[in-house]
Design a protein around this motif. Structure first.
Motif, short mmCIF file in Angstrom:
data_model
loop_
_atom_site.label_atom_id
_atom_site.label_comp_id
_atom_site.label_asym_id
_atom_site.label_seq_id
_atom_site.Cartn_x
_atom_site.Cartn_y
_atom_site.Cartn_z
N VAL A 116 -1.34 7.47 -3.37
CA VAL A 116 -2.06 7.02 -2.18
C VAL A 116 -2.22 5.50 -2.20
CG1 VAL A 116 -4.33 6.97 -1.06
CG2 VAL A 116 -3.30 9.16 -1.69
N VAL A 117 -2.68 4.97 -3.33
CA VAL A 117 -2.87 3.52 -3.44
C VAL A 117 -1.53 2.79 -3.28
CG1 VAL A 117 -3.71 1.65 -4.90
CG2 VAL A 117 -4.86 3.87 -4.94
N ALA A 118 -0.46 3.35 -3.89
CA ALA A 118 0.86 2.73 -3.79
C ALA A 118 1.32 2.66 -2.33
CB ALA A 118 1.87 3.51 -4.63
N LEU A 119 1.12 3.73 -1.59
CA LEU A 119 1.55 3.75 -0.19
C LEU A 119 0.67 2.87 0.69
CD1 LEU A 119 2.48 7.52 0.20
CD2 LEU A 119 4.04 5.57 0.22
N LEU A 120 -0.59 2.74 0.33
CA LEU A 120 -1.47 1.86 1.09
C LEU A 120 -1.03 0.40 0.98
CD1 LEU A 120 -5.03 3.34 0.38
CD2 LEU A 120 -3.84 3.26 2.59
N THR A 121 -0.35 0.05 -0.12
CA THR A 121 0.12 -1.34 -0.27
C THR A 121 1.30 -1.65 0.63
OG1 THR A 121 1.67 -0.79 -2.08
CG2 THR A 121 -0.59 -1.34 -2.70
N GLN A 122 1.82 -0.63 1.33
CA GLN A 122 2.94 -0.86 2.25
C GLN A 122 2.50 -1.58 3.52
OE1 GLN A 122 6.07 -0.37 1.74
NE2 GLN A 122 6.29 1.19 0.16
N GLY A 123 1.21 -1.58 3.80
CA GLY A 123 0.70 -2.31 4.95
C GLY A 123 0.72 -1.56 6.26
N THR A 124 0.96 -0.25 6.24
CA THR A 124 0.98 0.51 7.49
C THR A 124 -0.44 0.86 7.96
OG1 THR A 124 1.16 2.64 6.34
CG2 THR A 124 3.21 1.52 6.93
N VAL A 143 -3.63 -0.88 6.30
CA VAL A 143 -4.27 -2.19 6.21
C VAL A 143 -3.15 -3.24 6.25
CG1 VAL A 143 -5.74 -3.71 4.84
CG2 VAL A 143 -6.10 -1.23 4.79
N PRO A 144 -3.25 -4.25 7.12
CA PRO A 144 -2.18 -5.25 7.24
C PRO A 144 -1.76 -5.84 5.89
CG PRO A 144 -3.80 -5.56 8.97
CD PRO A 144 -4.36 -4.51 8.05
N LEU A 145 -0.47 -5.99 5.73
CA LEU A 145 0.09 -6.51 4.48
C LEU A 145 -0.48 -7.88 4.14
CD1 LEU A 145 2.32 -5.65 2.40
CD2 LEU A 145 3.86 -7.18 3.66
N ALA A 146 -0.65 -8.72 5.15
CA ALA A 146 -1.15 -10.07 4.91
C ALA A 146 -2.56 -10.05 4.32
CB ALA A 146 -1.14 -10.86 6.22
N VAL A 147 -3.35 -9.07 4.74
CA VAL A 147 -4.72 -8.96 4.22
C VAL A 147 -4.70 -8.55 2.75
CG1 VAL A 147 -6.91 -7.71 4.42
CG2 VAL A 147 -5.67 -8.43 6.48
N LEU A 148 -3.90 -7.50 2.45
CA LEU A 148 -3.84 -7.00 1.08
C LEU A 148 -3.24 -8.03 0.14
CD1 LEU A 148 -2.57 -3.37 1.83
CD2 LEU A 148 -4.86 -4.02 1.10
N ASP A 149 -2.09 -8.59 0.52
CA ASP A 149 -1.44 -9.57 -0.35
C ASP A 149 -2.23 -10.86 -0.40
OD1 ASP A 149 0.87 -10.22 -2.03
OD2 ASP A 149 1.34 -11.70 -0.47
N GLY A 150 -2.92 -11.16 0.70
CA GLY A 150 -3.74 -12.37 0.72
C GLY A 150 -4.82 -12.34 -0.34
N ALA A 151 -5.33 -11.15 -0.62
CA ALA A 151 -6.37 -11.02 -1.65
C ALA A 151 -5.81 -11.32 -3.03
CB ALA A 151 -6.95 -9.61 -1.62
N LEU A 152 -4.49 -11.27 -3.17
CA LEU A 152 -3.85 -11.54 -4.47
C LEU A 152 -3.17 -12.90 -4.49
CD1 LEU A 152 -2.18 -8.03 -5.02
CD2 LEU A 152 -4.32 -8.87 -5.99
N SER A 161 5.35 -10.90 3.08
CA SER A 161 6.34 -10.33 3.98
C SER A 161 6.75 -8.95 3.50
CB SER A 161 7.60 -11.22 4.05
OG SER A 161 8.64 -10.56 4.76
N PHE A 162 6.88 -8.01 4.45
CA PHE A 162 7.30 -6.65 4.11
C PHE A 162 8.71 -6.66 3.54
CE2 PHE A 162 9.10 -2.46 5.06
CZ PHE A 162 8.10 -1.61 4.61
N PHE A 163 9.55 -7.57 4.04
CA PHE A 163 10.94 -7.65 3.59
C PHE A 163 11.15 -8.81 2.62
CE2 PHE A 163 11.08 -5.72 7.86
CZ PHE A 163 11.68 -4.51 7.54
#
Length: 308
Positions: free
Chosen positions: A42-50, A52-61, A124-126
C-alpha cells in the motif's frame, strides 16, 4: 490513464486486505506476514502519486526524486514478503524470516542510486526514463533496481509451486507479469540510452508490471484466507480432541508452554490419548479413532506455504 487505473486497482485491493485481515493478523502471528506484505505494498503504491501528488510526497524528501528510491525498495520488500506469505512454515513469524535478501538488495539500491545519480532533476513521474536518455548513471540504476525486483519476482514464481493451487495460479501469473515488465523496462532503458527509443517497448512495462501486481495482490488475499482456514481447523480439532481427553481422563502432558501453537498442543494431546489407551488397555471408540485420523491428516500436511 490505464496505468493510473491499474495502480489504483492494486492499491484498492491491498487496502482491502489490510483492513479486512487486520484482526486476523493481530490474533495470528503467521498471518502477519501476508498482512505486512499488503501494508508495505500500500505504501509503495501510494508513492506513485495517484492519490497524493508526487510533488508533495517527493517534496518532503527534498524534491530530487528520492521518492523513486523509496518506491523501489518498498516494492521489492512487499514482493519478498509475498513470497514468504506463500512459502514460510506455519511456525514462521515476521521477526524470524530470513531478511538477508531484501536487506542486501535494499543496500544495493541505495548505494547505486546516490552514487550513479548525484545530480537529479525536480520531481517527476518519468524521472528515470527521462534521465536515462542522457545519463548512463540513471540507466545503470534503472537496470540494477529492475533486475533486483525481477529477481524477487523469479523467487515468487519458483516458490509458487509449494502453495495451494488457488494461491499458486495468482502468484505465478503475478510473478510472470512482474518479471516480464522488469525485463521490458531494462530493454526500454537500454534502447533509450544507447540506441533509439521504441514506442512499443516503452508501452509494455505498465500493463505487464501492474497486471502482475494485481494478480500478486489476489494471491496475498487467498494465501491469508487459506492460512486462517487452516488455523481454524486446527483450533476446532483441538477442541474436539480436548473433549475426548476429558472423557478418557487424559490431561495435557506437563512441560508444554501455555502459549504453544494449536498444532503443538494438538499433537501432544493426540499422543497422550493414544498412549493412555494402550497403557490402560481401553481401545478407542470408532468415532474417537476417526477423530485422531483427522488430526494426523491435519498435522502431516505439507508444512510450507499457504497449506501450513
Amino acid at each position: 490513464m490505464v496505468t493510473v487505473l491499474l495502480i489504483d486497482a492494486a492499491l484498492a485491493g491491498l487496502l482491502l486486505v489490510v483492513v479486512l485481515r487486520a484482526r486476523v493478523a493481530w490474533q495470528q502471528p503467521r498471518a502477519r506476514i501476508a498482512w505486512l506484505a499488503a501494508a508495505v505494498g500500500v505504501v509503495a503504491l501510494l508513492t506513485q502519486g495517484t492519490v497524493v501528488p508526487l510533488a508533495v510526497l517527493d517534496g518532503a524528501l527534498g524534491g530530487t526524486n528520492v521518492l523513486k528510491l523509496v518506491q523501489n525498495v518498498l516494492t521489492m520488500v512487499a514482493l519478498w514478503l509475498g513470497v514468504q506469505a506463500g512459502t514460510a512454515p506455519v511456525t514462521a513469524r515476521v521477526r524470524t524470516l530470513r531478511w538477508r535478501v531484501p536487506i542486501v538488495l535494499g543496500v544495493v539500491f541505495v548505494v547505486v542510486f546516490f552514487a550513479a545519480m548525484p545530480d537529479r532533476t525536480a520531481s517527476s513521474f518519468f524521472f528515470l526514463e527521462e534521465a536515462a536518455a542522457t545519463s548512463t548513471g540513471a540507466w545503470f540504476y534503472g537496470v540494477v533496481h529492475m533486475a533486483g525486483i525481477a529477481f524477487v519476482g523469479a523467487l515468487l514464481c519458483a516458490s509458487a509451486r509449494v502453495s495451494l493451487t488457488r494461491t499458486r495460479v495468482f502468484f505465478r501469473l503475478g510473478a510472470v507479469g512482474i518479471v516480464a515488465g522488469c525485463v521490458s523496462e531494462i530493454v526500454d532503458l537500454t534502447l533509450t540510452r544507447f540506441f533509439a527509443p521504441n514506442a512499443v517497448v516503452s508501452a509494455l512495462f505498465d500493463p505487464l508490471f501492474y497486471l502482475g501486481v494485481v494478480s500478486f495482490v489476489i494471491g496475498i488475499f487467498v494465501a491469508s484466507r487459506t492460512t486462517t482456514a487452516i488455523h481454524r481447523r486446527g483450533e476446532n480439532l483441538l477442541a474436539r480432541v480436548d473433549e475426548v481427553a476429558r472423557e478418557r481422563g487424559v490431561t495435557m502432558p506437563p512441560g508444554l508452554a501455555a502459549d504453544a501453537v494449536a498444532d503443538t498442543r494438538l499433537h501432544a494431546l493426540r499422543v497422550a490419548i493414544e498412549d493412555a489407551a494402550i497403557a490402560t488397555s481401553t481401545p478407542l471408540a470408532a468415532d474417537q479413532r476417526a477423530l485422531l485420523d483427522d488430526v494426523d491428516a491435519h498435522l502431516t500436511r505439507q508444512t510450507s506455504g499457504a497449506r501450513s
